[in-house]
Design a protein around this motif. Structure first.
Motif, PDB file in Angstrom:
ATOM      1  N   GLN A  17       0.797  -1.224   0.000  1.00 46.42           N
ATOM      2  CA  GLN A  17       0.000   0.000   0.000  1.00 46.42           C
ATOM      3  C   GLN A  17       0.832   1.278   0.000  1.00 46.42           C
ATOM      4  OE1 GLN A  17      -2.517  -1.785   3.318  1.00 46.42           O
ATOM      5  NE2 GLN A  17      -4.072  -0.708   2.157  1.00 46.42           N
ATOM      6  N   HIS A 118       1.582  -9.156   5.081  1.00 45.03           N
ATOM      7  CA  HIS A 118       0.394  -8.316   4.878  1.00 45.03           C
ATOM      8  C   HIS A 118      -0.080  -8.515   3.431  1.00 45.03           C
ATOM      9  CE1 HIS A 118      -1.772  -4.616   6.689  1.00 45.03           C
ATOM     10  NE2 HIS A 118      -2.446  -4.971   5.629  1.00 45.03           N
ATOM     11  N   TRP A 119      -0.351  -9.782   3.108  1.00 47.71           N
ATOM     12  CA  TRP A 119      -1.126 -10.187   1.931  1.00 47.71           C
ATOM     13  C   TRP A 119      -0.382 -10.284   0.604  1.00 47.71           C
ATOM     14  CZ3 TRP A 119      -6.010  -6.587   2.808  1.00 47.71           C
ATOM     15  CH2 TRP A 119      -6.552  -6.859   4.070  1.00 47.71           C
ATOM     16  N   ASN A 163      -1.155 -10.574   9.052  1.00 43.95           N
ATOM     17  CA  ASN A 163      -2.151  -9.514   9.143  1.00 43.95           C
ATOM     18  C   ASN A 163      -3.507 -10.017   8.664  1.00 43.95           C
ATOM     19  OD1 ASN A 163      -2.980  -6.558   9.375  1.00 43.95           O
ATOM     20  ND2 ASN A 163      -3.614  -7.067   7.293  1.00 43.95           N
ATOM     21  N   GLU A 164      -4.483  -9.893   9.535  1.00 45.62           N
ATOM     22  CA  GLU A 164      -5.879 -10.167   9.188  1.00 45.62           C
ATOM     23  C   GLU A 164      -6.053 -11.439   8.374  1.00 45.62           C
ATOM     24  OE1 GLU A 164      -7.787  -6.731   7.510  1.00 45.62           O
ATOM     25  OE2 GLU A 164      -7.699  -5.641   9.378  1.00 45.62           O
ATOM     26  N   ASN A 293      -6.999  -5.224  14.853  1.00 43.68           N
ATOM     27  CA  ASN A 293      -7.345  -4.174  13.889  1.00 43.68           C
ATOM     28  C   ASN A 293      -8.821  -3.928  14.090  1.00 43.68           C
ATOM     29  OD1 ASN A 293      -4.762  -4.516  12.972  1.00 43.68           O
ATOM     30  ND2 ASN A 293      -5.328  -5.228  10.929  1.00 43.68           N
ATOM     31  N   TYR A 295     -12.160  -1.649  13.263  1.00 44.76           N
ATOM     32  CA  TYR A 295     -12.867  -0.626  12.478  1.00 44.76           C
ATOM     33  C   TYR A 295     -14.339  -0.543  12.853  1.00 44.76           C
ATOM     34  CZ  TYR A 295      -8.648  -0.275   9.686  1.00 44.76           C
ATOM     35  OH  TYR A 295      -7.346  -0.072   9.294  1.00 44.76           O
ATOM     36  N   TRP A 347     -19.040   1.777   6.553  1.00 49.51           N
ATOM     37  CA  TRP A 347     -18.441   1.058   7.683  1.00 49.51           C
ATOM     38  C   TRP A 347     -19.018   1.659   8.968  1.00 49.51           C
ATOM     39  CZ3 TRP A 347     -12.567  -0.486   7.125  1.00 49.51           C
ATOM     40  CH2 TRP A 347     -12.377  -1.111   5.892  1.00 49.51           C
ATOM     41  N   GLU A 373      -4.341  -1.523  14.203  1.00 45.15           N
ATOM     42  CA  GLU A 373      -4.973  -0.629  13.217  1.00 45.15           C
ATOM     43  C   GLU A 373      -6.274  -0.075  13.767  1.00 45.15           C
ATOM     44  OE1 GLU A 373      -5.758  -2.108   9.189  1.00 45.15           O
ATOM     45  OE2 GLU A 373      -3.834  -3.165   9.220  1.00 45.15           O
ATOM     46  N   TRP A 419      -4.524   3.660  11.640  1.00 44.21           N
ATOM     47  CA  TRP A 419      -4.398   3.414  10.203  1.00 44.21           C
ATOM     48  C   TRP A 419      -4.804   4.716   9.565  1.00 44.21           C
ATOM     49  CZ3 TRP A 419      -2.243  -0.453   7.548  1.00 44.21           C
ATOM     50  CH2 TRP A 419      -2.389  -0.431   6.150  1.00 44.21           C
ATOM     51  N   SER A 426      -5.591   1.982  -1.075  1.00 40.93           N
ATOM     52  CA  SER A 426      -6.565   1.096  -0.443  1.00 40.93           C
ATOM     53  C   SER A 426      -6.880  -0.036  -1.418  1.00 40.93           C
ATOM     54  CB  SER A 426      -7.825   1.891  -0.103  1.00 40.93           C
ATOM     55  OG  SER A 426      -8.890   1.012   0.151  1.00 40.93           O
ATOM     56  N   TRP A 427      -6.785  -1.266  -0.940  1.00 38.85           N
ATOM     57  CA  TRP A 427      -6.888  -2.461  -1.797  1.00 38.85           C
ATOM     58  C   TRP A 427      -8.049  -2.366  -2.790  1.00 38.85           C
ATOM     59  CZ3 TRP A 427      -2.717  -5.427  -0.705  1.00 38.85           C
ATOM     60  CH2 TRP A 427      -2.147  -5.283   0.571  1.00 38.85           C
ATOM     61  N   ASN A 429     -10.378   0.381  -2.790  1.00 41.33           N
ATOM     62  CA  ASN A 429     -10.981   1.713  -2.867  1.00 41.33           C
ATOM     63  C   ASN A 429     -10.057   2.773  -3.445  1.00 41.33           C
ATOM     64  OD1 ASN A 429     -13.412   0.823  -1.266  1.00 41.33           O
ATOM     65  ND2 ASN A 429     -11.796   0.470   0.216  1.00 41.33           N
ATOM     66  N   LYS A 433     -10.011   7.140  -0.786  1.00 44.13           N
ATOM     67  CA  LYS A 433     -10.387   6.827   0.588  1.00 44.13           C
ATOM     68  C   LYS A 433      -9.137   7.017   1.435  1.00 44.13           C
ATOM     69  CE  LYS A 433     -12.738   3.287   3.341  1.00 44.13           C
ATOM     70  NZ  LYS A 433     -13.033   1.851   3.474  1.00 44.13           N
ATOM     71  N   TYR A 435      -6.800   7.864   4.881  1.00 46.94           N
ATOM     72  CA  TYR A 435      -6.761   7.560   6.313  1.00 46.94           C
ATOM     73  C   TYR A 435      -5.672   8.339   7.054  1.00 46.94           C
ATOM     74  CZ  TYR A 435      -9.652   3.249   5.929  1.00 46.94           C
ATOM     75  OH  TYR A 435     -10.671   2.337   5.757  1.00 46.94           O
TER      76      TYR A 435
HETATM   77  C1  BGP Z   1      -7.447  -3.499   6.901  1.00 51.11           C
HETATM   78  C2  BGP Z   1      -6.126  -3.807   6.251  1.00 51.11           C
HETATM   79  C3  BGP Z   1      -5.381  -2.587   5.813  1.00 51.11           C
HETATM   80  C4  BGP Z   1      -6.214  -1.442   5.314  1.00 51.11           C
HETATM   81  C5  BGP Z   1      -7.446  -1.193   6.165  1.00 51.11           C
HETATM   82  C6  BGP Z   1      -8.414  -0.192   5.579  1.00 51.11           C
HETATM   83  O1  BGP Z   1      -8.325  -4.543   6.652  1.00 51.11           O
HETATM   84  O2  BGP Z   1      -5.303  -4.554   7.107  1.00 51.11           O
HETATM   85  O3  BGP Z   1      -4.396  -3.006   4.920  1.00 51.11           O
HETATM   86  O4  BGP Z   1      -6.438  -1.494   3.978  1.00 51.11           O
HETATM   87  O5  BGP Z   1      -8.140  -2.389   6.418  1.00 51.11           O
HETATM   88  O6  BGP Z   1      -9.195  -0.797   4.621  1.00 51.11           O
HETATM   89  P1  BGP Z   1      -9.670  -0.102   3.296  1.00 51.11           P
HETATM   90  O7  BGP Z   1      -8.448   0.324   2.596  1.00 51.11           O
HETATM   91  O8  BGP Z   1     -10.444  -1.153   2.570  1.00 51.11           O
HETATM   92  O9  BGP Z   1     -10.537   1.033   3.698  1.00 51.11           O
END
Ligand code: BGP
Length: 472
Positions: A17, A118-119, A163-164, A293, A295, A347, A373, A419, A426-427, A429, A433, A435
């Protein structure tokens, strides 16, 4: 009670990222390099090929961290930058890059928190044996970990293993939103079990190589709520808790699956593929802390209790799953919670949910917690070199207050990584988006000059760190 004296006021990121430099200095392709280059997979077909060019700009970014007084920075190592083919030959330039980043952080009194995965799996391993679908990955992942432990183990104290895992397995093998874009509940559970074994093995090896370090996974924890006090809704909520939370948390913290989780899976025809030695290995993977993490929370109801007006009022654009029916719908159904706000990307905003998350972990496992996060994704506007992101300040303030309350409740919280530090890719978005505390001037259409600007939240977090969370 207040935040402990050495509380880790931090921020987080991930290699794909931020780094960019996707094909530079010997790095091999990762599954995300390939996936994001296939049209339709990401928002406006954005990729992390350049991202925010941290690879070349890390010194500038770390000086901004120093200026802020950041105490910790969580970043991830790109596996294919270290091992271009996932195994075999090591790329010395990759090794050197992370030494430079770590040294720079330490020089500026910033504690490095290193995420191992991290993926961004090396594409070569995906091609050779299907990546996480094969047990072969356990050995390759362990070897990669050992390289990192030997290289950086005497410099880095805090380590995050996976990660996740819950996100990359469910989005990759159930919801078709991450590579390899599959949708099969049994495959997802198989992949997840293999990832559990790899995680445990990585922790077992860590004990040998980094005896003074601390390690834990980062779990994307969305605590579950019941739609109502109707006992059937409460049971649905508990089912969701087993499948969405304990399926990971129990394996991490207790080294075993909950009997309820196993039975619930069985009730929908899914089994966990145990082989000899698995149970023993999982017991060796107990972490030093639980990485969280956080959210949002999620609300559930029983399938027979229909409630009108379910979730949806989204403004932010994203890539959506086309998977309509999940097997787990029989066990619980997502429902709208009318007591929480939503971000532009739908979210849930729920600071009390963070306190609930920390309390539930403490009550069930009594482990220290590192918040790895938490943050608000929002559209920001740059005007005359300034970004007035009062909405982000408010979000972070409410969440930090929730952490403080949870510490008073009896939770042992080691640190808080927002974060993110800089705006980043963002993967699903794209780049709008945002942060970060630092605005990075690029968007989906153009990378521009990638200039950095400090947002209002930058100065605000600086004040929070300086007062150790007193001046909220
Ligand atoms: C988590 C990931 C991060 C980051 C974050 C925000 O799931 O570990 O890598 O991307 O979410 O998510 P997004 O970019 O989809 O808003």
């Amino acid at each position: 009670m207040n935040f402990q004296k050495n509380f880790l006021w931090g921020s987080a990121s991930a290699a794909y990222q931020i780094e960019g430099a996707a094909n530079i200095d010997g790095k091999g392709p990762s599954i995300w390099d390939i996936y994001s280059n296939i049209p339709g997979n990401t928002f406006k077909n954005t990729t992390g090929e350049v991202a925010i060019d941290f690879y070349h700009k890390y010194e500038e970014d770390i000086s901004l961290m120093k200026e802020m007084g950041l105490k910790a920075y969580r970043f991830s190592v790109s596996w294919p930058r270290i091992l271009p083919k996932g195994k075999g030959e090591i790329n010395p330039k990759g090794i050197e890059f992370y030494h430079k980043v770590i040294d720079k952080l330490i020089e500026n009194n910033i504690e490095p928190i290193l995420t191992i995965y991290h993926w961004d799996l090396p594409q070569a391993l995906q091609d050779e044996y299907g990546g996480w679908e094969s047990r072969k990955i356990i050995e390759d992942f362990t070897n990669y970990c050992k390289i990192l432990y030997k290289e950086y183990g005497n410099k880095v104290k805090y380590w995050v293993s996976l990660n996740e895992q819950n996100i990359f397995t469910s989005l990759g093998y159930l919801l078709k939103l991450h590579p390899p874009k599959k949708s099969n509940m049994q495959t997802f559970i198989n992949v997840n079990h293999i990832a559990n074994l790899a995680n445990a093995k990585a922790i077992e090896e860590f004990r040998k190589h980094v005896p003074n370090g601390l390690i834990g996974p980062s779990f994307a924890y969305g605590p579950t709520y019941a739609k109502s006090a109707h006992p059937k809704d409460v049971l649905a909520m508990e089912n969701a808790q087993e499948i969405n939370n304990f399926l990971w948390l129990d394996v991490y913290a207790r080294g075993e699956y909950s009997p309820l989780t196993i039975n619930l899976l069985k009730s929908i025809g899914i089994t966990i593929n145990f082989q000899d030695g698995d149970k023993e290995l999982l017991k060796k993977g107990i972490p030093d802390f639980m990485g969280v993490n956080y959210y949002s929370t999620a609300t559930y109801r029983h399938i027979t209790r229909k409630v009108a007006n379910e979730i949806n009022n989204q403004k932010g654009n994203t890539v959506q799953s086309d998977v309509k029916e999940l097997l787990t719908d029989k066990l619980f159904v997502p429902a709208k919670n009318e007591f929480v706000r939503l971000t532009d990307w739908n979210w849930v905003i729920d600071p009390d949910g963070l306190r609930i998350a920390l309390r539930r972990i403490t009550s069930r496992y009594n482990l220290p917690i590192l918040i790895t996060e938490n943050g608000l994704g929002a559209y920001d506007t740059l005007e005359d070199g300034k970004v007035h992101d009062d909405y982000r300040i408010e979000y972070l303030k409410e969440h930090i207050t929730a952490i403080k309350d949870s510490i008073n409740d009896g939770c042992n919280v080691l640190g808080y990584c927002t974060w993110s530090f800089q705006d980043l890719f963002s993967w699903l978005n794209g780049y709008s988006k945002r942060y970060g505390f630092v605005f990075v001037d690029r968007d989906e259409e153009s990378q521009k000059e990638l200039k950095r600007y400090k947002k209002d939240s930058f100065y605000w977090y600086k004040k929070i760190i300086n007062s150790n969370g007193e001046d909220l």
